[in-house]
Design a protein around this motif. Structure first.
Motif, PDB file in Angstrom:
ATOM      1  N   VAL A 288      36.015  35.294  57.992  1.00 45.10           N
ATOM      2  CA  VAL A 288      35.255  36.400  57.432  1.00 45.10           C
ATOM      3  C   VAL A 288      36.220  37.239  56.606  1.00 45.10           C
ATOM      4  N   LYS A 289      35.871  37.425  55.336  1.00 42.96           N
ATOM      5  CA  LYS A 289      36.686  38.247  54.444  1.00 42.96           C
ATOM      6  C   LYS A 289      35.904  39.530  54.154  1.00 42.96           C
ATOM      7  N   TRP A 290      36.583  40.468  53.547  1.00 38.66           N
ATOM      8  CA  TRP A 290      35.945  41.723  53.171  1.00 38.66           C
ATOM      9  C   TRP A 290      35.975  41.867  51.651  1.00 38.66           C
ATOM     10  N   SER A 291      34.839  42.260  51.094  1.00 32.54           N
ATOM     11  CA  SER A 291      34.770  42.473  49.645  1.00 32.54           C
ATOM     12  C   SER A 291      35.411  43.808  49.301  1.00 32.54           C
ATOM     13  N   ARG A 292      35.566  44.053  48.009  1.00 31.50           N
ATOM     14  CA  ARG A 292      36.114  45.353  47.575  1.00 31.50           C
ATOM     15  C   ARG A 292      35.195  46.502  47.962  1.00 31.50           C
ATOM     16  N   LYS A 293      33.909  46.187  48.100  1.00 35.91           N
ATOM     17  CA  LYS A 293      32.937  47.219  48.486  1.00 35.91           C
ATOM     18  C   LYS A 293      32.822  47.369  49.996  1.00 35.91           C
ATOM     19  N   GLY A 294      33.630  46.635  50.740  1.00 29.43           N
ATOM     20  CA  GLY A 294      33.635  46.767  52.198  1.00 29.43           C
ATOM     21  C   GLY A 294      32.569  45.934  52.901  1.00 29.43           C
ATOM     22  N   ARG A 295      32.025  44.938  52.221  1.00 29.48           N
ATOM     23  CA  ARG A 295      31.023  44.064  52.833  1.00 29.48           C
ATOM     24  C   ARG A 295      31.696  42.820  53.394  1.00 29.48           C
TER      25      ARG A 295
END
Length: 144
Positions: free
Chosen positions: A76-83
Motif C-alpha cells: 500500500v502506497k500513499w498518493s501526494r494527496k494522502g490517499r
C-alpha cells in the motif's frame, strides 16, 4: 512461487467456492487482469489505464479476484494527496478442480503434474510440487 507451501497447490471439489473461481476464469476481464499482474505489480488506476476500462468496473473485478485468492495486495502506497493506493500482484498457484466426491490420491495428482511439466513447452520447473505431500503443504478445500 509463494512462500507458504499451502499456497502452491489448491484442490477444489465442486462447491460454491470452486464455481466462483471457475466463473472468474471464464470472465475475459479477469483473465486480462491476471495476465497483466502476472507480468508486473500494478495499482488499480494503472490497470484501468492499461485495459482502457472504467475504474469502477475494474474495482468490481479486482474485488472478485481478491476474494477468490487469485490476486493479493502486494503493498500500500500513499498518493501526494494522502490517499491509499493498493498495488496488486497475481498469486502463483496451481489450481485443480475435482468433479467427484472421493478423496483424491495425492501421489497420483503430483505425478500427473510432474508429467505435465515435462511435456510443457515452456519447461517450467514444478520440482518443488513433487516435494509437497498431504502432511507438508498440499492444501485441500475443506470437505476433501
Amino acid at each position: 512461487m509463494p512462500e507458504n507451501p499451502e499456497e502452491k497447490l489448491l484442490i477444489l471439489q465442486l462447491s460454491e467456492d470452486s464455481r466462483k473461481i471457475a466463473r472468474l476464469f471464464s470472465n475475459e476481464t479477469s483473465i486480462r487482469i491476471l495476465k497483466l499482474l502476472d507480468r508486473r505489480s500494478m495499482s488499480a488506476a494503472d490497470i484501468a489505464n492499461e485495459l482502457e476500462m472504467r475504474l469502477n468496473t475494474l474495482k468490481y473485478n479486482l474485488d472478485s479476484l481478491l476474494e477468490a485468492g487469485l490476486i493479493r495486495v502486494r503493498q500500500v502506497k500513499w498518493s501526494r494527496k494522502g490517499r491509499k493506493i493498493k498495488v496488486y500482484e497475481a498469486v502463483e498457484q496451481i489450481i485443480i478442480f475435482l468433479p467427484g466426491k472421493k478423496i483424491p490420491d495425492m501421489s497420483l495428482i503430483l505425478t500427473m503434474l510432474w508429467q505435465h511439466c515435462l511435456k510443457s513447452k515452456e519447461g517450467s520447473d514444478f520440482s518443488d510440487v513433487l516435494e509437497l505431500s498431504e502432511s507438508s503443504g498440499v492444501y485441500c478445500e475443506p470437505g476433501l
